[in-house]
Design a protein around this motif. Structure first.
Motif, PDB file in Angstrom:
ATOM      1  N   VAL A 327      -3.456 -62.293 -26.309  1.00  0.00           N
ATOM      2  CA  VAL A 327      -2.656 -61.111 -26.019  1.00  0.00           C
ATOM      3  C   VAL A 327      -3.064 -60.560 -24.666  1.00  0.00           C
ATOM      4  O   VAL A 327      -4.227 -60.651 -24.252  1.00  0.00           O
ATOM      5  CB  VAL A 327      -2.837 -60.037 -27.116  1.00  0.00           C
ATOM      6  N   GLU A 328      -2.080 -59.995 -23.953  1.00  0.00           N
ATOM      7  CA  GLU A 328      -2.320 -59.391 -22.648  1.00  0.00           C
ATOM      8  C   GLU A 328      -3.446 -58.363 -22.751  1.00  0.00           C
ATOM      9  O   GLU A 328      -3.496 -57.536 -23.654  1.00  0.00           O
ATOM     10  CB  GLU A 328      -1.034 -58.729 -22.152  1.00  0.00           C
ATOM     11  N   GLY A 329      -4.411 -58.483 -21.780  1.00  0.00           N
ATOM     12  CA  GLY A 329      -5.543 -57.557 -21.732  1.00  0.00           C
ATOM     13  C   GLY A 329      -6.815 -58.105 -22.342  1.00  0.00           C
ATOM     14  O   GLY A 329      -7.886 -57.498 -22.183  1.00  0.00           O
ATOM     15  N   LYS A 330      -6.756 -59.245 -23.023  1.00  0.00           N
ATOM     16  CA  LYS A 330      -7.950 -59.835 -23.626  1.00  0.00           C
ATOM     17  C   LYS A 330      -8.669 -60.733 -22.622  1.00  0.00           C
ATOM     18  O   LYS A 330      -8.143 -61.088 -21.566  1.00  0.00           O
ATOM     19  CB  LYS A 330      -7.565 -60.645 -24.867  1.00  0.00           C
ATOM     20  N   ASP A 331      -9.912 -61.151 -22.970  1.00  0.00           N
ATOM     21  CA  ASP A 331     -10.696 -62.067 -22.141  1.00  0.00           C
ATOM     22  C   ASP A 331     -10.484 -63.496 -22.624  1.00  0.00           C
ATOM     23  O   ASP A 331     -10.433 -63.770 -23.824  1.00  0.00           O
ATOM     24  CB  ASP A 331     -12.185 -61.721 -22.203  1.00  0.00           C
ATOM     25  N   VAL A 332     -10.371 -64.433 -21.652  1.00  0.00           N
ATOM     26  CA  VAL A 332     -10.155 -65.850 -21.957  1.00  0.00           C
ATOM     27  C   VAL A 332     -11.120 -66.672 -21.115  1.00  0.00           C
ATOM     28  O   VAL A 332     -11.358 -66.352 -19.949  1.00  0.00           O
ATOM     29  CB  VAL A 332      -8.694 -66.268 -21.645  1.00  0.00           C
ATOM     30  N   TYR A 333     -11.669 -67.747 -21.711  1.00  0.00           N
ATOM     31  CA  TYR A 333     -12.522 -68.637 -20.922  1.00  0.00           C
ATOM     32  C   TYR A 333     -12.244 -70.085 -21.302  1.00  0.00           C
ATOM     33  O   TYR A 333     -11.837 -70.397 -22.414  1.00  0.00           O
ATOM     34  CB  TYR A 333     -14.005 -68.282 -21.081  1.00  0.00           C
ATOM     35  N   PHE A 334     -12.465 -70.979 -20.290  1.00  0.00           N
ATOM     36  CA  PHE A 334     -12.218 -72.419 -20.424  1.00  0.00           C
ATOM     37  C   PHE A 334     -13.510 -73.180 -20.168  1.00  0.00           C
ATOM     38  O   PHE A 334     -14.395 -72.725 -19.429  1.00  0.00           O
ATOM     39  CB  PHE A 334     -11.166 -72.892 -19.405  1.00  0.00           C
ATOM     40  N   GLU A 335     -13.576 -74.402 -20.762  1.00  0.00           N
ATOM     41  CA  GLU A 335     -14.699 -75.308 -20.525  1.00  0.00           C
ATOM     42  C   GLU A 335     -14.157 -76.651 -20.046  1.00  0.00           C
ATOM     43  O   GLU A 335     -13.249 -77.207 -20.656  1.00  0.00           O
ATOM     44  CB  GLU A 335     -15.520 -75.497 -21.799  1.00  0.00           C
ATOM     45  N   GLY A 363     -11.448 -60.032 -11.945  1.00  0.00           N
ATOM     46  CA  GLY A 363     -11.767 -60.556 -13.267  1.00  0.00           C
ATOM     47  C   GLY A 363     -11.684 -62.059 -13.379  1.00  0.00           C
ATOM     48  O   GLY A 363     -11.560 -62.587 -14.488  1.00  0.00           O
ATOM     49  N   ILE A 364     -11.755 -62.810 -12.255  1.00  0.00           N
ATOM     50  CA  ILE A 364     -11.726 -64.279 -12.272  1.00  0.00           C
ATOM     51  C   ILE A 364     -13.115 -64.764 -11.887  1.00  0.00           C
ATOM     52  O   ILE A 364     -13.573 -64.561 -10.755  1.00  0.00           O
ATOM     53  CB  ILE A 364     -10.676 -64.831 -11.303  1.00  0.00           C
ATOM     54  N   ILE A 365     -13.804 -65.429 -12.846  1.00  0.00           N
ATOM     55  CA  ILE A 365     -15.196 -65.840 -12.641  1.00  0.00           C
ATOM     56  C   ILE A 365     -15.300 -67.330 -12.905  1.00  0.00           C
ATOM     57  O   ILE A 365     -14.946 -67.812 -13.989  1.00  0.00           O
ATOM     58  CB  ILE A 365     -16.140 -65.053 -13.567  1.00  0.00           C
ATOM     59  N   ILE A 366     -15.786 -68.101 -11.908  1.00  0.00           N
ATOM     60  CA  ILE A 366     -16.005 -69.545 -12.039  1.00  0.00           C
ATOM     61  C   ILE A 366     -17.498 -69.796 -11.982  1.00  0.00           C
ATOM     62  O   ILE A 366     -18.180 -69.399 -11.022  1.00  0.00           O
ATOM     63  CB  ILE A 366     -15.288 -70.312 -10.919  1.00  0.00           C
ATOM     64  N   SER A 367     -18.027 -70.483 -13.007  1.00  0.00           N
ATOM     65  CA  SER A 367     -19.458 -70.771 -13.077  1.00  0.00           C
ATOM     66  C   SER A 367     -19.648 -72.177 -13.619  1.00  0.00           C
ATOM     67  O   SER A 367     -19.312 -72.451 -14.780  1.00  0.00           O
ATOM     68  CB  SER A 367     -20.163 -69.747 -13.978  1.00  0.00           C
ATOM     69  N   ASN A 368     -20.174 -73.103 -12.744  1.00  0.00           N
ATOM     70  CA  ASN A 368     -20.403 -74.505 -13.123  1.00  0.00           C
ATOM     71  C   ASN A 368     -19.118 -75.104 -13.696  1.00  0.00           C
ATOM     72  O   ASN A 368     -18.140 -75.274 -12.995  1.00  0.00           O
ATOM     73  CB  ASN A 368     -21.572 -74.610 -14.099  1.00  0.00           C
ATOM     74  N   GLN A 369     -19.124 -75.407 -14.991  1.00  0.00           N
ATOM     75  CA  GLN A 369     -17.966 -76.050 -15.611  1.00  0.00           C
ATOM     76  C   GLN A 369     -17.180 -75.088 -16.488  1.00  0.00           C
ATOM     77  O   GLN A 369     -16.486 -75.514 -17.398  1.00  0.00           O
ATOM     78  CB  GLN A 369     -18.427 -77.255 -16.438  1.00  0.00           C
ATOM     79  N   SER A 370     -17.253 -73.782 -16.172  1.00  0.00           N
ATOM     80  CA  SER A 370     -16.565 -72.773 -16.975  1.00  0.00           C
ATOM     81  C   SER A 370     -15.701 -71.892 -16.084  1.00  0.00           C
ATOM     82  O   SER A 370     -16.025 -71.641 -14.919  1.00  0.00           O
ATOM     83  CB  SER A 370     -17.573 -71.900 -17.743  1.00  0.00           C
ATOM     84  N   LEU A 371     -14.586 -71.386 -16.655  1.00  0.00           N
ATOM     85  CA  LEU A 371     -13.701 -70.440 -16.004  1.00  0.00           C
ATOM     86  C   LEU A 371     -13.471 -69.284 -16.963  1.00  0.00           C
ATOM     87  O   LEU A 371     -13.088 -69.490 -18.116  1.00  0.00           O
ATOM     88  CB  LEU A 371     -12.359 -71.095 -15.650  1.00  0.00           C
ATOM     89  N   VAL A 372     -13.701 -68.037 -16.482  1.00  0.00           N
ATOM     90  CA  VAL A 372     -13.528 -66.843 -17.293  1.00  0.00           C
ATOM     91  C   VAL A 372     -12.437 -65.988 -16.661  1.00  0.00           C
ATOM     92  O   VAL A 372     -12.465 -65.721 -15.449  1.00  0.00           O
ATOM     93  CB  VAL A 372     -14.836 -66.043 -17.402  1.00  0.00           C
TER      94      VAL A 372
END
Length: 739
Positions: A327-335, A363-372
Motif C-alpha cells: 500500500v502507498e506509504g509503506k516501506d519496501v525492500y528487495f534482495e 527514501g531510496i537506500i541501496i546497500s550491497n545487494q539490497s534496495l530499500v
C-alpha cells in the motif's frame, strides 16, 4: 539410373532410353505451293487476304477441299469486321481446324492432322467491292515411320544401337564402364528421329552420383567462451554427394534449434550460433557429418568447452512482503541474489528500465545487494530489476513488479475547457487511475455562488461520463469530478471549466474611407466573439442585390480593401462576423465609387520597376551627374584662370546658387502652398508634384509638376543655359543636394 563411387571400387552403370509411340507435332513444310505435315502433327495452310484497294473490306473467306463446292471452313464478316466475324467449321474438321487471322499471313491450322486430310485446298476471299480472289494449296500428310534412337554426349554419338521391342516401342540401353568422380553431372542425350520433316525428339539425362564425405573439420579456433554471449562456430564437410548432413552435439545431446547450413562447391559448411550456459563448462561439443544415402560414412570432430560466465542473478522481495499487497506509504525492500565467476564488480538497480540512484532524502537506500524504498509513492510502482557486472559482462535478474495500492488520481491532471451555448449538451469524460480500480464517483458544480451536487452520470470501471447541458447563468462554472476506493478519497479532483459561448455580436462603427473609382476601404470595430474564435466577412452586392461583386473574409481584424470595382457605381455592403455557433446580425452600408475622370491618367498595367533595375538606373544616373559636374567644374576653373584681374562687376555675374533661385522659392513648402496632400517636396526647394500612385490602387494623376527651375547666365555675348549656376561654391553644394 544413378550410381556412386567408393574410394576403392569403380562401379558400372547403364542408362536406358525407351521410346514408345513416337509422335512428332511439327509444322507443315512448303515445297513449291505444296505443304507437308506429319500425321498427328500440325498442318498450316496460308491464305493471302490482302485488300486490293483502298477503303475496301472483306465479306467472306471460304475454304474448299478438292472439287467440292461446299466450304469446309467459313469466316463470315458481312455484318462486321474480321475481328468479330463468325467462324463456321465443317463436321470433319471440328474442332481440329481454326483460321488464324492474327498471323502476318493468315493460316488455316489443322491439329492433329490426319492422313485423310491430304489433298488440294482452295481459299476463296470475297470483297465488298473488289473481285473475288482464289488461292490453292496442296497438303501432303506423312505417316509415322520407324524412328532411330541414339545416345549423344555433347556433339558426339556414344551409342547408336537400339532394339525394337514392339510396334510402338524402341529401346537403347547405354552402359558406362569405369564410372569415376569426374563423371558427376555429365550430360547424355537420347535422340529419336523418324523423318526429315520433323525435329528430333530428345531427352537429356544428367548423371548424378552418390559420394561419401572425405573430411570434416571445425573451422573456428578453439578458445574460451563466455556464457550467455552468442558465438558462431563453423564446421566444414568435404566430398559428399548429395550434400552431407551435419549435426551438432553437446555431450551426446543433439543441438537442433540454431544450426544454419550453407553449401558451396563440393563442400558443405554448417554455422552454429551457440549461446553457452554456465553449466556448459567442460562439456564436449562435436560436429558430425554423414551421407544420408550411404551406410558407414559418419565422420566427427569436436573439442571440450571452456566457459567463463557472467553473473546469474535472481531478484526477490524481502521476507514477509507480497507484491500485490503493498500500500502507498509503506516501506519496501528487495534482495538481489547473485552467482558469478569471477565475482561481481558492481550491482545496478533498475525501475522500469531506468537506473535507480541512492537518494536518502527521498527514501531510496541501496546497500550491497539490497534496495530499500521508504514510504513508497505512486511513482514507485512498476517493474524492478537488478544487474550484476563482472569482467565477463552483466547478468540481468528477473523482473519483480510492485502492484501498488493507491487512492484514485486523474489520468490527465490538466484542466479542460468546454465552451457551450445555452441548452447545448456535451459528454464530459472523467478518467482516473486507481488501484484497486473499483471506484465511486462524485460530481459537483462550483458556479461561484454555490456548490451543487450532480447525481445523474454514468460509470464504467474507472471512467465516468456526465452529459451536461447549461440552461442558465448559474449552470456555468467549474465542474469537479471526485472518486474514492478502498484505499482512500481522491486528493485533487478532475477539473472541467464550463464557459458560456454563442454567436458573435454585430460589428460596430463601420466606416468607409479611401473611396476611389475602382474601390474603397471598410473598417469596423469588433463585437463580442461569443467565447469562440470569430471571422469577419464583407459581401459586396449591386445596389439592387441582383449581383455579387465580391466576397471577402478576414481572420484578424474587420478591415477590408475592395478593388477592381466599376467606377460611378452604387453598391450594397453586407458586413458580419461568424464563429462555430453561427453568424452575427449583419451591418448594411451603401457605397458609390467615384467617376473615372477623377483619377490620374496612366497605364494601370505598367509593371513595377524591380529593385535590381532601380539600382542599375541609380548607378548610371549617378555616373552621368558626376560627369556633368566634372565638366562644369573644369570649364569654371579655366574661366577663372583666363579672366585673372577681372573687374568686380564681372565677378558679380558668377552668381551663387542661392542668388540664382527665385527669392520667393522656399525649401520647405507651407501647407497652404500644396495643392493636395499628395504633393511632395524634393531637393532644396518647393518642387511639388502628385504621387504617381493613388493611396490604394495606383491610379495615375493628371497634374504636371507645378514648378520648373531654370536659370539663364550670360557671359560676354553668349547665353549659358544651365539648370543652376554651379560655378560658385555655394551653388555647387546646393546643386549636389538637389540632385
Amino acid at each position: 539410373m544413378g550410381v556412386f563411387e567408393t574410394p576403392y571400387t569403380i562401379v558400372t552403370t547403364s542408362i536406358l532410353c525407351a521410346l514408345t509411340s513416337v509422335i512428332c507435332s511439327c509444322r507443315a513444310e512448303e515445297f513449291g505451293g505444296q505443304f507437308t505435315a506429319v500425321a498427328d502433327g500440325l498442318a498450316l495452310l496460308p491464305c493471302n487476304i490482302t485488300i486490293p484497294r483502298f477503303q475496301d473490306a472483306i465479306s467472306l473467306i471460304m475454304w474448299y477441299k478438292g472439287t467440292s463446292e461446299v466450304p469446309i471452313y467459313t469466316v463470315d464478316a458481312r455484318k462486321g469486321t474480321l475481328r468479330n466475324a463468325l467462324h463456321l467449321v465443317a463436321d470433319g474438321l471440328r474442332p481440329r481446324a481454326h483460321f488464324d487471322i492474327t498471323e502476318h499471313t493468315p493460316l488455316l491450322k489443322i491439329e492433329p492432322v490426319r492422313e485423310n486430310d491430304a489433298g488440294m485446298y482452295r481459299c476463296r476471299v470475297d470483297f465488298r467491292w473488289s473481285r473475288t480472289m482464289y488461292q490453292e494449296a496442296r497438303l501432303n500428310v506423312v505417316g509415322n515411320p520407324m524412328p532411330t534412337v541414339t545416345w549423344w554426349n555433347d556433339t558426339d554419338v556414344v551409342d547408336d544401337t537400339f532394339t525394337v521391342v514392339n510396334q510402338d516401342s524402341i529401346r537403347n540401353e547405354f552402359v558406362i564402364q569405369n564410372l569415376r568422380r569426374e563423371n558427376l553431372f555429365s550430360e547424355f542425350t537420347c535422340q529419336a528421329s523418324n523423318s526429315n520433316y520433323t525435329e528430333p525428339v530428345t531427352s537429356t539425362v544428367i548423371l548424378d552420383m552418390y559420394l561419401r564425405p572425405i573430411a570434416v573439420e571445425i573451422l573456428s579456433p578453439k578458445r574460451p567462451l563466455a556464457a550467455g554471449k552468442s558465438t558462431q562456430i563453423l564446421c566444414r564437410s568435404v566430398g559428399s554427394r548429395p550434400a552431407a548432413n551435419i549435426y551438432w552435439w553437446k555431450d551426446r545431446k543433439k543441438l537442433t534449434s540454431s544450426a544454419i547450413i550453407a553449401r558451396e562447391g563440393n563442400y558443405t559448411i554448417s554455422k552454429l550460433t551457440f549461446t553457452p550456459e554456465m553449466g556448459d563448462n567442460g562439456r564436449y561439443l562435436s560436429c558430425l557429418t554423414e551421407n544420408p544415402l550411404l551406410h558407414n560414412t559418419r565422420m566427427e570432430q569436436g573439442w571440450i568447452l571452456n566457459v567463463r560466465y557472467v553473473p546469474e542473478v535472481t531478484l526477490k522481495l524481502g521476507s514477509n512482503l507480497q507484491a500485490d499487497t503493498i500500500v502507498e506509504g509503506k516501506d519496501v525492500y528487495f534482495e538481489c541474489h547473485v552467482q558469478a565467476n569471477p565475482w561481481v564488480d558492481d550491482i545496478v538497480w533498475l525501475h522500469e528500465g531506468n537506473p535507480i540512484r541512492n537518494k536518502h532524502n527521498e527514501g531510496i537506500i541501496i546497500s550491497n545487494q539490497s534496495l530499500v524504498l521508504q514510504h513508497i509513492k505512486i511513482t514507485s510502482r512498476g517493474k524492478y530489476q537488478c544487474i550484476a557486472y563482472n569482467s565477463e559482462g552483466s547478468g540481468r535478474s528477473n523482473e519483480v513488479e510492485i502492484n501498488l495500492k493507491f487512492i484514485p488520481m486523474c489520468s490527465d491532471s490538466r484542466e479542460k475547457d468546454y465552451r457551450l451555448a445555452r441548452n447545448e449538451s456535451v459528454t464530459i469524460p472523467c478518467v482516473v487511475d486507481a488501484n484497486p480500480s473499483d471506484v465511486e464517483f462524485y460530481w459537483n458544480l462550483n458556479n461561484s455562488r454555490e456548490l451543487v451536487d450532480i447525481h445523474s452520470f454514468s460509470v464504467n470501471g474507472s471512467r465516468s461520463e456526465l452529459v451536461y447541458r447549461p440552461r442558465g447563468d448559474n449552470d456555468y462554472g467549474v465542474l469537479l469530478c471526485w472518486t474514492r476506493n478502498t484505499i482512500g478519497v481522491q486528493k485533487e479532483p478532475c477539473v472541467f471549466n464550463i464557459i458560456s459561448v454563442g454567436r458573435p455580436r454585430p460589428l460596430q462603427n463601420c466606416v468607409l474611407f479611401n473611396i476611389s473609382a475602382r474601390g474603397f476601404s471598410v473598417r469596423c470595430k469588433k463585437g463580442y466573439d461569443g467565447g469562440l474564435t470569430q471571422r469577419f466577412h464583407l459581401e459586396i452586392y449591386s445596389s439592387l442585390k441582383e449581383r455579387v461583386f465580391s466576397n471577402m473574409t478576414q481572420t484578424i481584424s474587420p478591415t477590408f480593401l475592395a478593388t477592381n470595382l466599376p467606377p460611378s457605381t452604387s453598391f450594397t455592403l453586407v458586413i458580419y462576423a461568424s464563429n462555430m455557433k453561427g453568424k452575427s446580425v449583419s451591418v448594411i452600408l451603401t457605397a458609390t465609387t467615384t467617376p473615372a475622370t477623377q483619377e490620374l491618367k496612366g497605364d494601370l498595367n505598367t509593371p513595377a520597376i524591380s529593385p535590381t533595375l532601380a539600382i542599375i538606373i541609380g548607378v548610371v544616373g549617378t555616373i552621368v551627374v558626376l560627369a556633368i559636374a566634372i565638366l562644369i567644374f573644369t570649364r569654371c576653373h579655366r574661366r577663372r584662370n583666363s579672366t585673372g584681374q577681372r573687374k568686380e562687376g564681372q565677378k558679380e555675374r558668377q552668381t551663387p546658387l542661392h542668388d540664382c533661385i527665385d527669392p520667393n522659392f522656399s525649401s520647405k513648402p507651407k501647407p497652404d502652398d500644396l495643392d493636395s496632400p499628395t504633393e511632395l517636396s524634393l531637393g532644396n526647394g518647393k518642387i511639388p508634384r502628385r504621387r504617381e500612385l493613388s493611396p490604394y490602387y495606383g491610379l495615375p494623376m493628371e497634374d504636371s509638376p507645378i514648378h520648373n527651375i531654370k536659370t539663364t547666365l550670360q557671359e560676354g555675348n553668349r547665353n549659358l543655359n544651365y539648370p543652376l549656376d554651379t560655378c560658385g561654391t555655394v551653388g555647387w553644394g546646393t546643386a549636389m543636394s538637389s540632385v
